[in-house]
Design a protein around this motif. Structure first.
Motif, PDB file in Angstrom:
ATOM      1  N   ALA A 284       0.842  -1.196   0.000  1.00 26.80           N
ATOM      2  CA  ALA A 284       0.000   0.000   0.000  1.00 26.80           C
ATOM      3  C   ALA A 284       0.874   1.241   0.000  1.00 26.80           C
ATOM      4  O   ALA A 284       1.820   1.350   0.781  1.00 26.80           O
ATOM      5  CB  ALA A 284      -0.911   0.008   1.216  1.00 26.80           C
TER       6      ALA A 284
ATOM      7  N   ASP B 297       0.291   5.135   0.589  1.00 25.61           N
ATOM      8  CA  ASP B 297      -0.726   6.106   0.983  1.00 25.61           C
ATOM      9  C   ASP B 297      -0.085   7.417   1.402  1.00 25.61           C
ATOM     10  O   ASP B 297       1.139   7.556   1.474  1.00 25.61           O
ATOM     11  CB  ASP B 297      -1.627   5.525   2.072  1.00 25.61           C
ATOM     12  CG  ASP B 297      -1.109   5.750   3.486  1.00 25.61           C
ATOM     13  OD1 ASP B 297       0.125   5.718   3.676  1.00 25.61           O
ATOM     14  OD2 ASP B 297      -1.931   5.939   4.393  1.00 25.61           O
TER      15      ASP B 297
ATOM     16  N   ARG C 228      -3.713   2.878   5.636  1.00 19.24           N
ATOM     17  CA  ARG C 228      -3.225   2.230   6.856  1.00 19.24           C
ATOM     18  C   ARG C 228      -4.242   2.331   7.996  1.00 19.24           C
ATOM     19  O   ARG C 228      -3.878   2.126   9.164  1.00 19.24           O
ATOM     20  CB  ARG C 228      -1.866   2.818   7.263  1.00 19.24           C
ATOM     21  CG  ARG C 228      -0.731   2.413   6.335  1.00 19.24           C
ATOM     22  CD  ARG C 228       0.615   3.009   6.752  1.00 19.24           C
ATOM     23  NE  ARG C 228       0.585   4.456   6.719  1.00 19.24           N
ATOM     24  CZ  ARG C 228       0.618   5.250   7.795  1.00 19.24           C
ATOM     25  NH1 ARG C 228       0.712   4.733   9.005  1.00 19.24           N
ATOM     26  NH2 ARG C 228       0.576   6.567   7.647  1.00 19.24           N
TER      27      ARG C 228
ATOM     28  N   TRP D 253      -2.049  -5.680   3.970  1.00 18.79           N
ATOM     29  CA  TRP D 253      -0.835  -5.327   3.235  1.00 18.79           C
ATOM     30  C   TRP D 253       0.366  -6.140   3.699  1.00 18.79           C
ATOM     31  O   TRP D 253       0.523  -6.413   4.892  1.00 18.79           O
ATOM     32  CB  TRP D 253      -0.531  -3.841   3.399  1.00 18.79           C
ATOM     33  CG  TRP D 253      -1.732  -2.948   3.383  1.00 18.79           C
ATOM     34  CD1 TRP D 253      -2.151  -2.104   4.372  1.00 18.79           C
ATOM     35  CD2 TRP D 253      -2.692  -2.813   2.318  1.00 18.79           C
ATOM     36  NE1 TRP D 253      -3.297  -1.451   3.994  1.00 18.79           N
ATOM     37  CE2 TRP D 253      -3.650  -1.865   2.735  1.00 18.79           C
ATOM     38  CE3 TRP D 253      -2.823  -3.388   1.059  1.00 18.79           C
ATOM     39  CZ2 TRP D 253      -4.725  -1.482   1.941  1.00 18.79           C
ATOM     40  CZ3 TRP D 253      -3.900  -3.015   0.269  1.00 18.79           C
ATOM     41  CH2 TRP D 253      -4.832  -2.077   0.698  1.00 18.79           C
TER      42      TRP D 253
ATOM     43  N   THR E 226       3.932  -1.331   3.593  1.00 21.27           N
ATOM     44  CA  THR E 226       3.280  -0.051   3.309  1.00 21.27           C
ATOM     45  C   THR E 226       4.320   1.036   3.127  1.00 21.27           C
ATOM     46  O   THR E 226       5.403   0.998   3.718  1.00 21.27           O
ATOM     47  CB  THR E 226       2.324   0.369   4.446  1.00 21.27           C
ATOM     48  OG1 THR E 226       3.058   0.499   5.670  1.00 21.27           O
ATOM     49  CG2 THR E 226       1.200  -0.634   4.627  1.00 21.27           C
TER      50      THR E 226
ATOM     51  N   SER F   9      -4.219   5.873  12.177  1.00 24.16           N
ATOM     52  CA  SER F   9      -3.198   5.032  11.557  1.00 24.16           C
ATOM     53  C   SER F   9      -1.981   4.798  12.440  1.00 24.16           C
ATOM     54  O   SER F   9      -1.040   4.128  12.036  1.00 24.16           O
ATOM     55  CB  SER F   9      -2.748   5.642  10.221  1.00 24.16           C
ATOM     56  OG  SER F   9      -2.122   6.906  10.418  1.00 24.16           O
TER      57      SER F   9
ATOM     58  N   PRO G 282       4.290   2.863   8.957  1.00 26.72           N
ATOM     59  CA  PRO G 282       4.678   2.450   7.604  1.00 26.72           C
ATOM     60  C   PRO G 282       6.001   1.698   7.587  1.00 26.72           C
ATOM     61  O   PRO G 282       6.866   1.900   8.435  1.00 26.72           O
ATOM     62  CB  PRO G 282       4.800   3.781   6.863  1.00 26.72           C
ATOM     63  CG  PRO G 282       5.143   4.767   7.934  1.00 26.72           C
ATOM     64  CD  PRO G 282       4.399   4.321   9.156  1.00 26.72           C
TER      65      PRO G 282
END
Length: 236
Positions: free
Chosen positions: A35, A37, A146, A154, A157, A203, A208
């Motif tokens: 992902a 984002d 997220r 995922w 990320t 999130s 990430p």
């Protein structure tokens, strides 16, 4: 993507090569979903398009991309409870349909449907299904990816980030009705900036794998964050 004839690679292309290499190392030999984002206007869509264009030059596996914007709810559903920051975060996307058309068939090795809704025209679309190879890498691009209910979908990320003072003018440049509303606190930005602020809090449960700081479009910075360092929870 073409490289300069001298062989010199600008900073952006060097970062793209490094980022793509990290993504390609995710779940080798298997289908993997990454992902990408970040807030509206940060430059996610262009970045992912460049990664996909670069892939045939450096990748030994199929690289595909899908945008979550192709899975919006109809406008009437998105606005049924008002046009607040909360409804922007909660009501924009049909995640069940996204799982049904993309994630579940991708994991099973079947064809995926890359979009079901044209948000600008506010109508259903029926693009041709896309075949996936046994070790394909799928990059999913969009906002709010997220969030807690998607975090386990995922394999990795990537957060693409920049300050609101950068992303708000970039994002608004696409919408004439918000021309001149470059201040993040301008009331015309309340729905979208507020939705992103809600998302940043939500999130925190899913830090990430990688961060691309994209304040300068030509000189991005690739960061591999320490998931135990709380500063990264404030990004995006």
């Amino acid at each position: 993507m073409s490289f300069p004839p001298t062989g010199f690679l600008p900073t952006r292309q060097l970062v793209l090569v490094d980022l793509l290499s990290l993504m390609l190392a995710t779940a080798p030999g298997q289908r993997a979903v990454v992902a990408v984002d970040g807030p509206d206007g940060v430059g996610k869509t262009r970045l992912v398009a460049e990664l996909v264009a670069l892939a045939p030059h450096v990748a030994g596996r199929q690289v595909l991309s899908v945008g979550i914007d192709g899975f919006h709810h109809p406008r009437a559903r998105r606005h049924a409870r008002g046009t607040t920051a909360q409804t922007f975060y909660e009501d924009s996307y049909d995640y069940d349909r996204f799982r049904q058309e993309v994630l579940h068939p991708f994991r099973a090795g079947r064809e995926i449907v890359p979009a079901v809704w044209d948000v600008a025209a506010d109508r259903e679309v029926r693009p041709d299904p896309v075949e996936v190879e046994d070790d394909a890498l799928l990059i999913v691009e969009g906002i709010f990816l997220r969030r807690p209910e998607l975090a386990k979908e995922w394999d990795a990320t990537c957060l693409v980030t920049a300050p609101e003072s950068v992303t708000v003018p970039r994002g608004n440049a696409r919408f004439p009705q918000r021309a001149g509303a470059d201040d993040p606190e301008d009331p015309r930005n309340a729905r979208y900036v507020g939705g992103q602020r809600i998302y940043r809090l939500q999130s925190r449960v899913a830090p990430p794998t990688w961060i691309v700081e994209l304040s300068d479009l030509q000189r991005p910075e690739l960061i591999v964050p320490d998931p135990d360092d709380p500063q990264w929870f404030e990004q995006g």
